[in-house]
Design a protein around this motif. Structure first.
Motif, PDB file in Angstrom:
ATOM      1  N   GLY A 100      37.824  22.529  39.034  1.00 21.00           N
ATOM      2  CA  GLY A 100      36.505  22.384  38.419  1.00 21.00           C
ATOM      3  C   GLY A 100      36.533  22.542  36.916  1.00 21.00           C
ATOM      4  O   GLY A 100      35.907  21.766  36.176  1.00 21.00           O
ATOM      5  N   SER A 101      37.268  23.529  36.428  1.00 22.30           N
ATOM      6  CA  SER A 101      37.375  23.745  34.981  1.00 22.30           C
ATOM      7  C   SER A 101      38.026  22.541  34.306  1.00 22.30           C
ATOM      8  O   SER A 101      37.579  22.088  33.241  1.00 22.30           O
ATOM      9  N   LEU A 102      39.074  22.009  34.925  1.00 17.34           N
ATOM     10  CA  LEU A 102      39.724  20.818  34.375  1.00 17.34           C
ATOM     11  C   LEU A 102      38.779  19.620  34.385  1.00 17.34           C
ATOM     12  O   LEU A 102      38.718  18.844  33.418  1.00 17.34           O
ATOM     13  N   ILE A 103      38.029  19.458  35.471  1.00 17.18           N
ATOM     14  CA  ILE A 103      37.113  18.327  35.603  1.00 17.18           C
ATOM     15  C   ILE A 103      36.034  18.374  34.517  1.00 17.18           C
ATOM     16  O   ILE A 103      35.702  17.339  33.913  1.00 17.18           O
ATOM     17  N   ALA A 104      35.476  19.556  34.243  1.00 14.90           N
ATOM     18  CA  ALA A 104      34.444  19.670  33.214  1.00 14.90           C
ATOM     19  C   ALA A 104      34.977  19.233  31.854  1.00 14.90           C
ATOM     20  O   ALA A 104      34.318  18.491  31.108  1.00 14.90           O
ATOM     21  N   ARG A 105      36.209  19.665  31.546  1.00 19.03           N
ATOM     22  CA  ARG A 105      36.788  19.278  30.253  1.00 19.03           C
ATOM     23  C   ARG A 105      37.170  17.797  30.226  1.00 19.03           C
ATOM     24  O   ARG A 105      37.042  17.132  29.201  1.00 19.03           O
ATOM     25  N   GLU A 106      37.614  17.270  31.366  1.00 20.44           N
ATOM     26  CA  GLU A 106      37.934  15.832  31.434  1.00 20.44           C
ATOM     27  C   GLU A 106      36.680  14.982  31.286  1.00 20.44           C
ATOM     28  O   GLU A 106      36.693  13.953  30.595  1.00 20.44           O
ATOM     29  N   LEU A 107      35.587  15.401  31.919  1.00 24.86           N
ATOM     30  CA  LEU A 107      34.336  14.664  31.763  1.00 24.86           C
ATOM     31  C   LEU A 107      33.791  14.816  30.350  1.00 24.86           C
ATOM     32  O   LEU A 107      33.133  13.902  29.832  1.00 24.86           O
ATOM     33  N   GLY A 108      34.037  15.982  29.729  1.00 25.81           N
ATOM     34  CA  GLY A 108      33.653  16.153  28.333  1.00 25.81           C
ATOM     35  C   GLY A 108      34.378  15.180  27.421  1.00 25.81           C
ATOM     36  O   GLY A 108      33.863  14.781  26.371  1.00 25.81           O
ATOM     37  N   LYS A 109      35.586  14.773  27.837  1.00 28.07           N
ATOM     38  CA  LYS A 109      36.360  13.763  27.093  1.00 28.07           C
ATOM     39  C   LYS A 109      36.098  12.345  27.629  1.00 28.07           C
ATOM     40  O   LYS A 109      36.758  11.392  27.217  1.00 28.07           O
ATOM     41  N   LYS A 110      35.176  12.218  28.596  1.00 26.62           N
ATOM     42  CA  LYS A 110      34.792  10.937  29.210  1.00 26.62           C
ATOM     43  C   LYS A 110      35.934  10.295  29.995  1.00 26.62           C
ATOM     44  O   LYS A 110      36.001   9.071  30.122  1.00 26.62           O
ATOM     45  N   ASP A 111      36.799  11.132  30.569  1.00 27.28           N
ATOM     46  CA  ASP A 111      37.922  10.633  31.368  1.00 27.28           C
ATOM     47  C   ASP A 111      37.586  10.815  32.856  1.00 27.28           C
ATOM     48  O   ASP A 111      38.027  11.768  33.509  1.00 27.28           O
ATOM     49  N   VAL A 112      36.788   9.888  33.396  1.00 25.29           N
ATOM     50  CA  VAL A 112      36.311   9.995  34.774  1.00 25.29           C
ATOM     51  C   VAL A 112      37.441   9.786  35.779  1.00 25.29           C
ATOM     52  O   VAL A 112      37.479  10.439  36.826  1.00 25.29           O
ATOM     53  N   GLN A 113      38.365   8.897  35.476  1.00 28.38           N
ATOM     54  CA  GLN A 113      39.468   8.620  36.402  1.00 28.38           C
ATOM     55  C   GLN A 113      40.327   9.857  36.635  1.00 28.38           C
ATOM     56  O   GLN A 113      40.672  10.194  37.772  1.00 28.38           O
ATOM     57  N   GLU A 114      40.679  10.547  35.556  1.00 27.88           N
ATOM     58  CA  GLU A 114      41.495  11.757  35.699  1.00 27.88           C
ATOM     59  C   GLU A 114      40.723  12.852  36.425  1.00 27.88           C
ATOM     60  O   GLU A 114      41.293  13.637  37.193  1.00 27.88           O
TER      61      GLU A 114
END
Length: 460
Positions: free
Chosen positions: A79-93
């Motif tokens: 979850g923590s990784l996903i929040a930061r990935e979405l903050g970078k607009k990287d939906v695939q990752e």
């Protein structure tokens, strides 16, 4: 990014942080309160079966903390990784991370349940059962083990929803499960005459229903991250990130389980009444803490999203607002419980010995809870921003590094009084290290927005 994903990104990075934290906290607070109300209702119903049955709930509660530890390891880590990935607009990752966390938790839950069924009798003794408590604990835990894979996976699903800023969707699944559980307890225990096994069956069925509802949110496209078995990645880099980021949650929950077992062992010297009393105090204490914890869980997606987007001033503002709100709510709740401590213990087990032991322990607990919000919010700040070492240290501090030696020493030199005092002392002593760590972190955090700037290094 899709249109709905863009609007979610804008909401998480542009909405005033105070209103955003409150908005995200409300569903998590409701979920925490209802879940803990269930735990208290479950304790009260089982208490009608006798002191030994009430003690069995405390024994199994330690094992359920292990299940939570596994769920939070993968849930908080991904979850923590996903929040930061979405903050970078990287939906695939983010989708790869969600799929990996979910299926790993399911697999570990299946393997763990099989091993525990195989060694059930030694497990019951290891958890701190006395000879009189063991039959009740065995009947209760059998159903919990059957639901363990669904429970570990549910924690992952709920954490991903929360870190995406969609805690209200997670609330639906958790509330449905909790309400079903509260209705199922009297039905299975007394109408179908299953006793404590009925409480276990009710818990298992409600957890499975909750899991199915949470999973449906992903299958119906309600989330930014998607999940599929084909998206699972077992690359050492991703697995290492998930496990390292989730380690603080594993330590916290795992140490909670260990300390519950140690507490049962120490209290068992003074009879089933002491185990039952300390179990009840733990449930009530966590109910009070869940209010502040819900606020902290509303803060985590705000922190992770904005840290990933380079909006560090919003991270700083969100932290101080969350701390102030959590401290205020904790003070009100702890004062109310302190003033009615004796009556509250009596609701769960109307035994003079249990009430006497529990009342003093609960009052000490309430006073010490005021020192807890800074520890909790600081740990969540470190974990949501990927500062793994600091988060792991904070997780183990109050639940293990301080509490375990305090419990063993105080139990030896002060007897039952020391057992009552150990957890409150750990909360108080953890305050200053947490305060020092958060001030150090915030001083190092850049003061200006930095969309193109890489986040600061993840040291302690």
């Amino acid at each position: 990014m899709k249109k709905n994903e863009v609007s979610q990104f804008d909401r998480m990075t542009q909405t005033p942080v105070a209103s955003l934290v409150v908005r995200l906290s409300i569903p998590t607070i409701i979920s925490m309160l209802v879940t803990n109300i269930y735990n208290l209702v479950d304790t009260a119903f089982v208490g009608l079966l006798g002191t030994s049955a009430s003690g069995a709930v405390g024994v199994v509660f330690g094992f359920m903390a292990i299940i939570q530890a596994v769920g939070f390891l993968f849930g908080q880590g991904s979850g923590s990784l996903i929040a930061r990935e979405l903050g970078k607009k990287d939906v695939q990752e983010a989708s790869v991370t969600a799929s990996t966390g979910f299926f790993c938790a399911m697999g570990v839950g299946i393997v763990s349940a099989a091993i525990c069924f195989w060694r059930l009798d030694p497990l019951i003794r290891l958890l701190g059962s006395t000879e009189t408590i063991a039959p009740y604990a065995k009947a209760y835990i059998s159903y919990i083990l059957a639901a363990a894979p669904f429970m570990t996976s549910s924690f992952v699903l709920n954490n991903i929803l929360r870190y995406e800023g969609k805690a209200s969707l997670g609330m639906i699944g958790l509330l449905t499960g909790a309400i079903l559980n509260m209705a199922g307890d009297p039905l299975f225990m007394f109408v179908f005459h299953m006793g404590i096994a009925g409480a276990g069956l009710s818990t298992a069925l409600s957890q499975i229903v909750s899991f199915l509802i949470l999973l449906s949110m992903f299958l119906r496209g309600k989330t930014s991250a998607r999940m599929s078995l084909r998206a699972v990645s077992l690359s050492p880099t991703l697995m290492g990130e998930i496990l390292a980021t989730g380690l603080p949650s594993l330590l916290r929950q795992g140490l909670n389980s260990l300390t519950t077992i140690l507490l049962n062992e120490c209290a068992g010297v003074y009879g089933d009444e002491a185990i039952a009393a300390m179990s009840i105090v733990s449930r009530i204490g966590f109910f009070v803490f869940s209010v502040a914890l819900g606020v902290g869980q509303g803060f985590q997606p705000v922190s992770g999203f904005n840290y990933g987007a380079g909006k560090y001033d919003r991270v700083r503002k969100a932290f101080w607002f969350t701390f102030a709100l959590a401290e205020g709510l904790m003070a009100v709740a702890a004062a109310a419980v302190y003033l009615s401590s004796g009556s509250l213990i009596g609701i769960f087990r109307n035994d003079p010995a249990v009430i006497g032991i529990g009342t003093r322990a609960l009052r000490l607990h309430c006073g010490a809870l005021l020192f807890l919000p800074i520890c909790m919010v600081t740990e969540m700040l470190y974990q949501s921003t990927g500062h793994k070492l600091g988060a792991a240290f904070l997780s183990s501090l109050r639940s293990g590094i301080i509490f375990i030696p305090a419990l063993l020493l105080l139990a030896r030199f002060r007897g039952l009084a020391g057992i009552q005092e150990a957890q409150p002392l750990a909360y108080v002593l953890a305050f200053l290290p947490a305060l020092w760590l958060v001030l150090r972190f915030l001083r190092r955090l850049p003061t200006e927005p930095a969309r193109s700037q890489a986040p600061p290094g993840a040291g302690i």
